[in-house]
Structures are given as structure tokens and as C-alpha cells.
Design a protein around this motif. Structure first.
Motif, PDB file in Angstrom:
ATOM      1  N   THR A  87      47.515 -39.565  24.313  1.00  0.00           N
ATOM      2  CA  THR A  87      46.219 -39.328  24.948  1.00  0.00           C
ATOM      3  C   THR A  87      45.145 -39.701  23.948  1.00  0.00           C
ATOM      4  O   THR A  87      45.044 -39.106  22.872  1.00  0.00           O
ATOM      5  CB  THR A  87      46.072 -37.854  25.355  1.00  0.00           C
ATOM      6  OG1 THR A  87      47.099 -37.522  26.291  1.00  0.00           O
ATOM      7  CG2 THR A  87      44.719 -37.604  25.992  1.00  0.00           C
ATOM      8  N   VAL A  88      44.364 -40.719  24.262  1.00  0.00           N
ATOM      9  CA  VAL A  88      43.378 -41.252  23.328  1.00  0.00           C
ATOM     10  C   VAL A  88      41.981 -41.040  23.884  1.00  0.00           C
ATOM     11  O   VAL A  88      41.691 -41.417  25.019  1.00  0.00           O
ATOM     12  CB  VAL A  88      43.617 -42.753  23.060  1.00  0.00           C
ATOM     13  CG1 VAL A  88      42.599 -43.283  22.058  1.00  0.00           C
ATOM     14  CG2 VAL A  88      45.042 -42.972  22.540  1.00  0.00           C
ATOM     15  N   THR A  89      41.123 -40.405  23.092  1.00  0.00           N
ATOM     16  CA  THR A  89      39.721 -40.192  23.465  1.00  0.00           C
ATOM     17  C   THR A  89      38.829 -40.805  22.395  1.00  0.00           C
ATOM     18  O   THR A  89      39.238 -40.978  21.240  1.00  0.00           O
ATOM     19  CB  THR A  89      39.407 -38.694  23.618  1.00  0.00           C
ATOM     20  OG1 THR A  89      39.672 -38.020  22.373  1.00  0.00           O
ATOM     21  CG2 THR A  89      40.243 -38.065  24.727  1.00  0.00           C
ATOM     22  N   GLN A  90      37.603 -41.120  22.790  1.00  0.00           N
ATOM     23  CA  GLN A  90      36.676 -41.752  21.865  1.00  0.00           C
ATOM     24  C   GLN A  90      35.274 -41.197  22.066  1.00  0.00           C
ATOM     25  O   GLN A  90      34.814 -41.025  23.188  1.00  0.00           O
ATOM     26  CB  GLN A  90      36.666 -43.276  22.066  1.00  0.00           C
ATOM     27  CG  GLN A  90      35.777 -44.033  21.086  1.00  0.00           C
ATOM     28  CD  GLN A  90      35.962 -45.548  21.181  1.00  0.00           C
ATOM     29  OE1 GLN A  90      36.810 -46.034  21.919  1.00  0.00           O
ATOM     30  NE2 GLN A  90      35.175 -46.294  20.421  1.00  0.00           N
ATOM     31  N   SER A  91      34.601 -40.874  20.963  1.00  0.00           N
ATOM     32  CA  SER A  91      33.210 -40.440  20.978  1.00  0.00           C
ATOM     33  C   SER A  91      32.459 -41.266  19.960  1.00  0.00           C
ATOM     34  O   SER A  91      32.638 -41.088  18.743  1.00  0.00           O
ATOM     35  CB  SER A  91      33.103 -38.945  20.651  1.00  0.00           C
ATOM     36  OG  SER A  91      31.739 -38.540  20.605  1.00  0.00           O
ATOM     37  N   GLY A  92      31.655 -42.200  20.452  1.00  0.00           N
ATOM     38  CA  GLY A  92      31.026 -43.141  19.540  1.00  0.00           C
ATOM     39  C   GLY A  92      32.076 -43.999  18.875  1.00  0.00           C
ATOM     40  O   GLY A  92      32.922 -44.596  19.537  1.00  0.00           O
TER      41      GLY A  92
END
Length: 396
Positions: A87-92
Motif C-alpha cells: 500500500t503506497v501513499t504519497q504526500s508531496g
């Protein structure tokens, strides 16, 4: 069902940070355990205008862990659009990859691999220069948590640049095309053909007619990668000899997804990708040699792999199927000809939606070269032709 004869035909970077924008990077990180450490391999497998595809491999070199969270930051505005096996998330610019349900447990020296597709600015796509696992920045080898203890030096022998994943991919992670290419006839491929995750469509009528032309015809030694094949797909992909199919996806197989030919000792590799709606077969093996299928997923198929049962020229054929997820409806994983000495090896196979264990893992035939329907002579593991044990299969 007739089995008629077909026409079918990181980098390890140990020097200055300036080299990190190449194919990959290897790093080590301490994890909050009694003796913790890991290596991270980040490999950009392919890159095209506006997009790229990467494989990340985490190797635990410390004490066993039960879960992991890998973090890094991009340096040039890259954005992840799709991921699998984590599960990959990105913030900026900050990215967090968390283990999937099946690959969180890592024994010492065990690895877990995941991948993702992303976008970039067509100017610079540098490899991340720092990783952290479970909140601890990469330090170089194992790190005892007792204060005052020295840091264990890194191993003197670097790990393989692309170690195989130890767990099968999940189901349901199908890529979104980056565009579409109209196909009016067979595309001949020699060398490497990278489709940039575009959908190639359409050819043929979607039927089971064996006279249909393939969408891609690969010369011996060719590689087809990062391609989505839309339906109708004609007779899929033909390999005239040794070939590699990497991250190729069949949205609707129709006839066969791929057919493998060639005499002597060709080797064929299918690495990653998936196939749906193959009412007959996914992979048809007409020539000699060994086919390896790994990190693949398929659903709604008749037979996943078939060694030709009645080709006019017969060979001993071998297939290795590993780290793959097969979802019912599906009838047979592999069909082989024991009278010609065929072998089928299975490991890390996940079978989905099969509570009654109806899918046959290995179906055995006596093949022929006369064109007659081959005779089934048995099913199941036997230690000679069909090679697997219950530990090689997971049902969910």
C-alpha cells in the motif's frame, strides 16, 4: 477440448551520490528491533515520456520482523500513480510504502518486493538517495539498540541487484493505460519493445479460431515489456525462440495470450503482468525448452499452461510457475505430456475463490504427434513430472 497444433509460430550503487540517478540504488537501514537492518533495492525497470515503472526490494538483514513501512522522498516531483504488492501513499514528495497482508513477515535475509508506476517531468528522474524502514533512517548494516554498541559493518558481498520476491502478488491490481495505440496488423519485434503502459488494440475477432494472426511476433531473443493488450487480441503474442515478456497485461485473451516456439533449448520468461478471460489457454508451449512464469496473475481461464498435446513435432518441455495468483473460474494450472518427459514445478501459488479445491494443479497426458486428442493419464504431484507439495499452494 482439443489441443490442436498451432501455426504460432539495482544496479548496486556503492559510490558517490552522483551515480544514484542510474538504474538503481542499494541502501541499508536499521529497524527498531534488538538487532535490525535492511537493504533496499530501487530499480527503474523502464521509462517512457511522462511515465516510468520501478521495482523496490526490501531485504531484512536483522532480526525477524512482522511488519514494515518503507519511506523515502522524491527529488524531482515524481508522482506514483499505481502500485502492487504494497500500500503506497504519497504526500508531496514524501512516499510511504506499507507491507501487504501477505508479505509483512520477514525472517533474517528474507525479501519482499513491490512495484509501482509513476509520472515524471521528462527532464529528470533521480533515484531517491535515502530510505527509512519503520522510522529508522538507513545507516549501513545492522544496528543493535543497546547504547554504546558499535554499528555492525555492512556485508562485504553486495546482494543481487534484482532478487526475486518471496511472496505472490495480490489479485485485482490492474494497470490503467497511459494511452491507446490502434493495431492494424501484426507488430514484429526484435530487441526490446517498450509500450510505455499503453493499450494496444485491436486485432482479430475475439474468437477461438486458430488461424488468427498474433498482435506481436517476437524474434528469438526479443523482449516485450510494459504493454497492455486490449481485446480483441487475435492470437496474442508469438515467440519464435527465447523471449522475455515483462509486465505485459492481457485484458481479454480471447484465443491464447502467448505461444512459445523454437527448437534446441530456448528459455522463455514471463515476469509480472496478468491475463483475464482465456476460455481456452493462457500460455501455449509448442516448441522445446523451458518456460518460467513468475509474479503473474490470471482469472477466468481454462488452462493456465499447456504443453502441446499433439504437435507434429514433439519435445520434452518444462515449465516453472512461481509467485503467482490464479483466481477461479479456472480449470487447470498446467497440462503436461508425461510420455515425453515434461516437467512442471510450482511454488508460491495462491489459488483464490476455490473452497472445494476444484482447480487441478497438474494434469498429466500422453501426448502424440498425429493430431489426435491426447489421452489424460492422471493428475496431481508425483515427484517426477508434477513437482510441488501442499506448502507450495495457498488457498484464500
Amino acid at each position: 477440448m482439443l489441443h490442436r497444433q498451432r501455426r504460432k509460430s539495482l544496479a548496486v550503487v556503492t559510490a558517490a551520490a552522483a551515480t544514484l540517478a542510474a538504474a538503481g540504488v542499494v541502501a541499508t537501514a536499521g529497524v527498531a528491533q534488538a538487532a535490525a537492518g535492511c537493504r533496499v533495492s530501487y530499480v527503474v525497470g523502464s521509462q517512457w515520456p511522462g511515465g516510468f515503472s520501478t521495482t523496490v526490494t526490501l531485504t531484512n538483514v536483522g532480526d525477524p520482523i512482522t511488519s514494515w513501512q518503507l519511506t523515502w522522498s522524491f527529488g524531482a516531483g515524481q508522482t506514483i500513480t499505481q502500485a502492487w504488492n504494497a500500500t503506497v501513499t504519497q504526500s508531496g514528495s514524501a512516499v510511504t510504502a506499507t507491507n501487504a497482508s501477505f508479505n509483512g513477515n520477514l525472517a533474517t535475509n528474507a525479501s519482499a518486493a513491490f512495484g509501482f508506476n509513476g509520472t515524471w517531468n521528462n527532464s529528470s528522474n533521480p533515484t531517491p538517495t535515502s530510505f527509512a524502514v519503520n522510522g529508522v533512517t538507513c545507516t549501513g548494516g545492522t544496528s543493535p539498540t543497546t547504547p554504546g554498541n558499535p554499528t555492525t559493518p555492512p556485508p562485504t558481498t553486495p546482494p543481487p541487484t534484482t532478487p526475486p520476491p518471496t511472496t505472490p502478488p495480490p489479485t485485482g491490481s490492474w494497470p490503467t493505460p497511459t494511452g491507446q495505440v490502434g493495431v492494424n496488423g501484426t507488430i514484429a519485434v526484435s530487441g526490446v519493445f517498450d509500450g510505455g503502459m499503453r493499450r494496444y488494440c485491436c486485432i482479430g475477432d475475439g474468437s477461438q479460431e486458430e488461424s488468427q494472426d498474433p498482435m506481436f511476433q517476437l524474434a528469438a531473443g526479443a523482449t516485450l515489456q510494459n504493454v497492455i493488450i486490449g481485446g480483441p487480441a487475435g492470437d496474442g503474442v508469438h515467440c519464435a525462440g527465447s523471449c522475455t515478456l515483462r509486465n505485459v497485461w492481457w485484458e481479454d485473451v480471447g484465443e491464447d495470450a502467448a505461444t512459445f516456439r523454437g527448437s534446441g533449448s530456448p528459455t522463455f520468461l514471463v515476469d509480472g503482468g496478468g491475463a483475464r478471460s482465456a476460455s481456452d489457454k493462457v500460455f501455449q508451449h509448442n516448441g522445446a525448452g523451458t518456460l518460467t512464469v513468475q509474479n503473474f496473475q490470471a482469472t477466468n481461464f481454462g488452462t493456465f499452461y499447456r504443453s502441446c498435446g499433439n504437435c507434429s513435432t514433439q519435445y520434452k518441455r518444462s515449465v516453472v510457475i512461481r509467485n503467482s495468483t490464479l483466481t477461479r473460474p479456472g480449470n487447470t494450472v498446467a497440462g503436461i505430456n508425461v510420455n515425453y518427459g515434461d516437467t512442471a514445478r510450482f511454488s508460491g501459488i495462491t489459488i483464490v475463490n476455490d473452497p472445494s479445491r476444484a482447480m487441478v494443479i497438474c494434469r498429466k497426458y500422453n501426448g502424440n504427434n498425429t493430431g489426435s486428442e491426447p489421452t489424460q493419464v492422471g493428475t496431481g504431484a508425483d515427484g517426477t513430472n508434477c513437482l510441488y507439495s501442499s506448502s507450495d499452494l495457498t488457498y484464500r
